[in-house]
Design a protein around this motif. Sequence first.
Motif: not given
Length: 248
Positions: A222-248
């Motif tokens: 979250f950017n408190p100046v623009s009041w918007t959210w963005k994805l980050s490759d590095r900052d997973l310190s608060v909110n984060y999202v993941t992807a995983s697969l069922r292989r079998a």
Amino acid sequence: MQTPQTTVDEGEIAKFEAMAAEWWDLNGKFKPLHMLNPCRLDYITSQIAGEFDRDLKAPSPFKGLRILDIGCGGGLLSEPMARLGADVVGADAAAGNIPVARVHAVQSGLEIDYRHTSAEDLAAAGETFDVVLNMEVIEHVASPIDYLRACHDLLRPGGLHICSTLNRNPKSFMMAIVGAEHIMRWLPRGTHEWQKFITPDELFEMMRDVGLDPVDRKGMVFNPVSWTWKLSDRDLSVNYVTASLRRA
């Protein structure tokens, strides 16, 4: 260990039922989710498009995909998935959320299969999906690993699981609880319990334990100046999202 009949936490359900009528109020109790939604959708749509070779610029790019939005609330994610052409099931253990979601879908001219049910019950019924969206739910269940096991069972082989939650550290306590609940009052006090937050490494370990193969994770910042959210490759310190697969 024997799998419990359900991972539903009745105390957590009661919190969200009390707020059900406000799901589509942009300035109500779910304002933080409305602000976060574009960032969540950016991640979700790009992951689905990449995994299933879909062109997001095409009409109805998700046509033919069956998507489960578990913990759907009022339908903030179910509706965009339906607009993209997916066959959507929205499920929530809080009964009060379902009528709100159904009415809004009708008003929006969308056909969405909303159900008052749990991940475990859907899995027991033999339901399967190409994609399971598990967004901001796992920190509210009674047993995260059993809940993830149900999400695994709901996926077809090769299916995609997208899960977001909150990291557990001093910063997340200050931002998600002190800031969001006590200072900004975006959410009622007690909405989150810091001890239920899960670190990215813990989540990946649980996913592997139930048969899911983690393939990606990103922070949502979250950017408190623009009041918007963005994805980050590095900052997973608060909110984060993941992807995983069922292989079998």
